[in-house]
Design an enzyme around this catalytic site. Structure first.
Site, mmCIF file in Angstrom:
data_model
loop_
_atom_site.group_PDB
_atom_site.id
_atom_site.type_symbol
_atom_site.label_atom_id
_atom_site.label_comp_id
_atom_site.label_asym_id
_atom_site.label_seq_id
_atom_site.Cartn_x
_atom_site.Cartn_y
_atom_site.Cartn_z
ATOM 1 N N ASP A 93 0.619 -1.214 -0.125
ATOM 2 C CA ASP A 93 0.037 -0.309 0.017
ATOM 3 C C ASP A 93 0.718 0.876 -0.047
ATOM 4 O O ASP A 93 2.142 1.060 0.652
ATOM 5 C CB ASP A 93 -0.962 0.453 1.251
ATOM 6 C CG ASP A 93 -0.014 0.487 2.338
ATOM 7 O OD1 ASP A 93 0.576 0.101 2.433
ATOM 8 O OD2 ASP A 93 -1.222 1.222 3.069
ATOM 9 N N SER A 94 0.473 2.560 -0.484
ATOM 10 C CA SER A 94 1.143 3.726 -0.871
ATOM 11 C C SER A 94 2.528 3.472 -1.337
ATOM 12 O O SER A 94 2.580 3.294 -2.314
ATOM 13 C CB SER A 94 0.743 4.435 0.460
ATOM 14 O OG SER A 94 1.467 5.408 0.295
ATOM 15 N N ALA A 95 3.403 3.927 -0.082
ATOM 16 C CA ALA A 95 4.591 3.664 -0.804
ATOM 17 C C ALA A 95 5.024 2.173 -1.163
ATOM 18 O O ALA A 95 6.073 1.693 -1.980
ATOM 19 C CB ALA A 95 6.128 3.869 0.111
ATOM 20 N N HIS A 114 -6.449 8.136 1.664
ATOM 21 C CA HIS A 114 -5.109 7.764 2.254
ATOM 22 C C HIS A 114 -4.983 7.562 3.670
ATOM 23 O O HIS A 114 -4.964 7.428 4.081
ATOM 24 C CB HIS A 114 -4.270 7.874 1.815
ATOM 25 C CG HIS A 114 -2.898 7.727 1.417
ATOM 26 N ND1 HIS A 114 -2.967 7.782 -0.188
ATOM 27 C CD2 HIS A 114 -1.519 7.546 1.919
ATOM 28 C CE1 HIS A 114 -1.429 6.631 0.272
ATOM 29 N NE2 HIS A 114 -0.896 7.274 1.430
#
Length: 321
Positions: free
Chosen positions: A106-108, A291
């Protein structure tokens, strides 16, 4: 679950294995955590990884890669790649089917999963990845003025300037050129125009552009800034910029995006690229999501039903493989 801390090629990992006996080999899910390449750990993703392992009856390997700014790019990418390679080469120890290995994050961590997936796409000496699961991934650093960056610039948990700050920390441990990156004057306009075939607000579906978006005017880049940031054009850092020949070889993809997230359009643009290149995509969009919401799915003090919906859809996708 059996839970064990190990080292895969000098990279710390935590493995979650269902205790119940299985008639067949299980899926193997490699998970890279989020946190802007700067934060996050095996501990902060413990609940999520447990839940995915338990609900999907898969072996989950959570990877504790090195963090910026102490460890700059490509340290995190190399750790994730090396841990994945180690797992693939020693698959028989974990009761995992070599034809059912999935990278996720997830994300980075979604960025790292996309980069690892691209690197492995052309490897003929290893089993092909069965799928990639990208949860609100950050996939490019050319344009911080896409509609979602403008619309959600001040929406927690990831502000627009923080997104740029984190990628600068990852790249070279310094955010002194933050304003250039936000303005788009960190990459020469001819290079940005060259990548417009992939990074372009016009490719974002109209319904995502209606909420207060103004097209950004390109300004000229300072040469010394570009000299420092030219790695922003490397696909291992910005997977959205990979060539079509690489994208065509990618495995089936699950992509989750959130409406109230600066990274939403990175996901939407990658979805288009994958589909244009014939890669099957399962897209799940949380209209009420922001987010970081996936990690709140069962928090004691910070829980959202849409986070639970997101996790349920990830588990359902895994079970369908």
């Amino acid at each position: 679950l059996f839970i064990k801390d190990l080292w895969f090629d000098k990279v710390p990992v935590r493995i979650y294995q269902p205790k119940a006996p299985s008639a067949s080999q299980r899926r193997g899910v490699i998970f890279f955590h989020g946190g802007g390449w700067v934060f996050g750990s095996l501990e902060t993703y413990e609940k999520l990884c447990r839940s995915i392992a338990k609900e999907s009856e898969s072996v989950v390997v959570s990877v504790g890669y090195r963090l910026a700014p102490e460890h700059k790019y490509p340290a995190a990418y190399e750790d994730c790649l090396n841990a994945t390679l180690h797992f693939m080469k020693n698959i028989e120890h974990y009761g995992v089917d070599p034809a059912h290995i999935i990278v996720s994050g997830d994300s980075a961590g979604g960025n790292l999963a996309a980069a690892v997936s691209q690197t492995l796409a052309s490897r003929s000496d290893l089993p092909k990845l069965r799928a990639q699961i990208l949860i609100y991934p950050g996939l490019q650093a050319l344009d911080f003025n896409l509609p979602s960056y403008q619309q959600n610039r001040a929406v927690p948990l990831l502000f627009r300037e923080r997104a740029a700050f984190y990628v600068l920390q990852y790249l070279y441990g310094d955010a002194s050129v933050l304003e250039d990156v936000l303005e788009g004057t960190h990459i020469p306009s001819d290079i940005i125009l060259n990548y417009r075939k992939w990074v372009n607000a016009e490719y974002i579906p109209e319904k995502f552009r209606v909420r207060g978006y103004k097209p950004h005017v390109l300004l000229e880049c300072a040469t010394e800034v570009y000299e420092e940031l030219k790695k922003f054009c490397e696909p291992n850092l910005c997977p959205l910029l990979a060539e079509d020949a690489v994208v065509q070889q990618l495995p089936e993809t699950f992509l989750l995006t959130c409406e109230y997230d600066v990274l939403r359009d990175d996901g939407l643009l990658y979805k288009k690229r994958l589909e244009d290149n014939g890669v099957p995509v399962t897209w799940y969009h949380l209209d009420d999501g922001f987010h970081g919401i996936i990690n709140s799915f069962n928090s004691d003090w910070f829980s959202f039903s849409s986070g639970k919906r997101g996790v349920d859809n990830i588990v359902n996708f895994l079970k369908s493989l």
